[in-house]
Design a protein around this motif. Structure first.
Motif, PDB file in Angstrom:
ATOM      1  N   TYR A  71    -109.408 -14.684 -42.939  1.00 53.06           N
ATOM      2  CA  TYR A  71    -109.885 -13.712 -41.819  1.00 53.06           C
ATOM      3  C   TYR A  71    -108.836 -13.313 -40.970  1.00 53.06           C
ATOM      4  CZ  TYR A  71    -114.297 -15.769 -43.530  1.00 53.06           C
ATOM      5  OH  TYR A  71    -115.352 -15.919 -44.289  1.00 53.06           O
ATOM      6  N   GLN A  72    -108.862 -12.053 -40.329  1.00 50.79           N
ATOM      7  CA  GLN A  72    -107.912 -11.460 -39.518  1.00 50.79           C
ATOM      8  C   GLN A  72    -108.444 -10.710 -38.285  1.00 50.79           C
ATOM      9  OE1 GLN A  72    -105.113  -9.114 -41.719  1.00 50.79           O
ATOM     10  NE2 GLN A  72    -105.109 -10.733 -43.669  1.00 50.79           N
ATOM     11  N   LYS A  73    -107.663 -10.681 -37.332  1.00 51.37           N
ATOM     12  CA  LYS A  73    -108.167  -9.942 -36.118  1.00 51.37           C
ATOM     13  C   LYS A  73    -108.334  -8.412 -36.726  1.00 51.37           C
ATOM     14  CE  LYS A  73    -106.708  -8.203 -31.792  1.00 51.37           C
ATOM     15  NZ  LYS A  73    -105.590  -8.158 -30.708  1.00 51.37           N
ATOM     16  N   GLY A  74    -109.473  -7.731 -36.286  1.00 54.19           N
ATOM     17  CA  GLY A  74    -109.928  -6.397 -36.357  1.00 54.19           C
ATOM     18  C   GLY A  74    -110.940  -6.380 -37.670  1.00 54.19           C
ATOM     19  N   MET A  75    -110.866  -7.384 -38.491  1.00 56.53           N
ATOM     20  CA  MET A  75    -111.637  -7.240 -39.832  1.00 56.53           C
ATOM     21  C   MET A  75    -113.081  -7.334 -39.358  1.00 56.53           C
ATOM     22  SD  MET A  75    -111.339 -10.206 -42.714  1.00 56.53           S
ATOM     23  CE  MET A  75    -109.915  -9.689 -43.438  1.00 56.53           C
ATOM     24  N   ARG A  76    -113.827  -6.431 -40.113  1.00 53.39           N
ATOM     25  CA  ARG A  76    -115.371  -6.419 -39.958  1.00 53.39           C
ATOM     26  C   ARG A  76    -115.813  -7.391 -40.802  1.00 53.39           C
ATOM     27  NH1 ARG A  76    -118.389  -3.685 -36.303  1.00 53.39           N
ATOM     28  NH2 ARG A  76    -120.402  -2.910 -37.136  1.00 53.39           N
ATOM     29  N   VAL A  77    -117.097  -8.208 -39.951  1.00 53.50           N
ATOM     30  CA  VAL A  77    -117.560  -9.375 -40.933  1.00 53.50           C
ATOM     31  C   VAL A  77    -118.945  -9.122 -40.571  1.00 53.50           C
ATOM     32  CG1 VAL A  77    -115.484 -10.970 -40.861  1.00 53.50           C
ATOM     33  CG2 VAL A  77    -117.347 -10.721 -38.840  1.00 53.50           C
ATOM     34  N   LEU A  78    -119.691  -9.641 -41.672  1.00 54.84           N
ATOM     35  CA  LEU A  78    -121.211 -10.015 -41.602  1.00 54.84           C
ATOM     36  C   LEU A  78    -121.597 -11.480 -41.468  1.00 54.84           C
ATOM     37  CD1 LEU A  78    -123.925  -8.471 -41.725  1.00 54.84           C
ATOM     38  CD2 LEU A  78    -123.948  -8.717 -44.293  1.00 54.84           C
ATOM     39  N   VAL A  79    -122.093 -11.966 -40.221  1.00 57.21           N
ATOM     40  CA  VAL A  79    -122.455 -13.433 -39.998  1.00 57.21           C
ATOM     41  C   VAL A  79    -124.004 -13.664 -40.088  1.00 57.21           C
ATOM     42  CG1 VAL A  79    -121.940 -15.017 -38.021  1.00 57.21           C
ATOM     43  CG2 VAL A  79    -120.501 -13.267 -38.386  1.00 57.21           C
ATOM     44  N   GLU A  80    -124.182 -14.882 -40.769  1.00 53.59           N
ATOM     45  CA  GLU A  80    -125.420 -15.391 -40.746  1.00 53.59           C
ATOM     46  C   GLU A  80    -125.481 -16.550 -40.238  1.00 53.59           C
ATOM     47  OE1 GLU A  80    -128.900 -16.429 -44.068  1.00 53.59           O
ATOM     48  OE2 GLU A  80    -127.206 -15.421 -44.653  1.00 53.59           O
ATOM     49  N   GLY A  81    -126.412 -16.908 -39.495  1.00 51.32           N
ATOM     50  CA  GLY A  81    -126.334 -18.456 -38.999  1.00 51.32           C
ATOM     51  C   GLY A  81    -127.600 -18.816 -37.844  1.00 51.32           C
ATOM     52  N   ARG A  82    -127.175 -19.540 -36.976  1.00 52.78           N
ATOM     53  CA  ARG A  82    -128.122 -19.386 -35.706  1.00 52.78           C
ATOM     54  C   ARG A  82    -127.358 -19.452 -34.435  1.00 52.78           C
ATOM     55  NH1 ARG A  82    -129.903 -25.162 -34.446  1.00 52.78           N
ATOM     56  NH2 ARG A  82    -127.787 -26.332 -34.476  1.00 52.78           N
ATOM     57  N   SER A  83    -128.135 -18.827 -33.661  1.00 54.18           N
ATOM     58  CA  SER A  83    -127.578 -18.737 -32.276  1.00 54.18           C
ATOM     59  C   SER A  83    -127.954 -19.976 -31.479  1.00 54.18           C
ATOM     60  CB  SER A  83    -127.870 -17.359 -31.334  1.00 54.18           C
ATOM     61  OG  SER A  83    -129.216 -17.444 -31.388  1.00 54.18           O
ATOM     62  N   VAL A  84    -126.981 -20.568 -30.562  1.00 49.43           N
ATOM     63  CA  VAL A  84    -127.153 -21.792 -29.943  1.00 49.43           C
ATOM     64  C   VAL A  84    -126.828 -21.564 -28.479  1.00 49.43           C
ATOM     65  CG1 VAL A  84    -126.663 -24.138 -29.887  1.00 49.43           C
ATOM     66  CG2 VAL A  84    -126.850 -22.921 -32.094  1.00 49.43           C
TER      67      VAL A  84
END
Length: 132
Positions: A71-84
């Motif tokens: 993973y690198q700065k500026g990379m576009r990502v899709l995140v799945e999980g839970r907000s806490v």
């Protein structure tokens, strides 16, 4: 308090890798990403961001150290999980509230990716060893 989270954004700084001792067991490994989740709204000249936010994304996994180089700065990502929700006191003893994302998955989206190299396909024993 936590809730399911699914969002797309950009990594805003270099990933942080940390390792924590776990008695005699294998250490626990954490990859922390600082991600800006934008809210692009179509406008006449393209898109305008309305209401985006920064959130720390935590991914606990045995491969976190390896992934910290992927993973690198500026990379576009899709995140799945839970907000806490996290409540804490600042230096002035004022109550503060922040939200972090405990990620189940962080997918790399192809924007700005120039090349991709896949490792050899793992054997079934290796796959079983890495599954959670």
């Amino acid at each position: 308090m936590s809730t399911h989270f699914f969002g797309e954004g950009n990594i805003g700084s270099a990933p942080e890798f940390r390792e924590f001792s776990n008695r005699n067991d294998e250490p626990r490994r954490l990859l922390r990403l600082n991600v800006y989740f934008d809210n692009p709204i179509p406008v006449k000249d393209g898109y305008e961001d309305r209401g985006g936010f920064w959130a720390p994304v935590e991914l606990w996994h045995r491969d976190a150290e390896h992934w910290s180089t992927l993973y690198q700065k500026g990379m576009r990502v899709l995140v799945e999980g839970r907000s806490v929700k996290e409540e804490w006191e600042d230096a002035d003893e004022k109550q503060r509230v922040t939200f972090k994302i405990e990620a189940r998955r962080v997918g790399i989206l192809p924007y700005r990716v120039e090349t991709l190299v896949l490792s050899a396909k793992p054997s079934s024993a290796e796959r079983d060893d890495h599954s959670h």
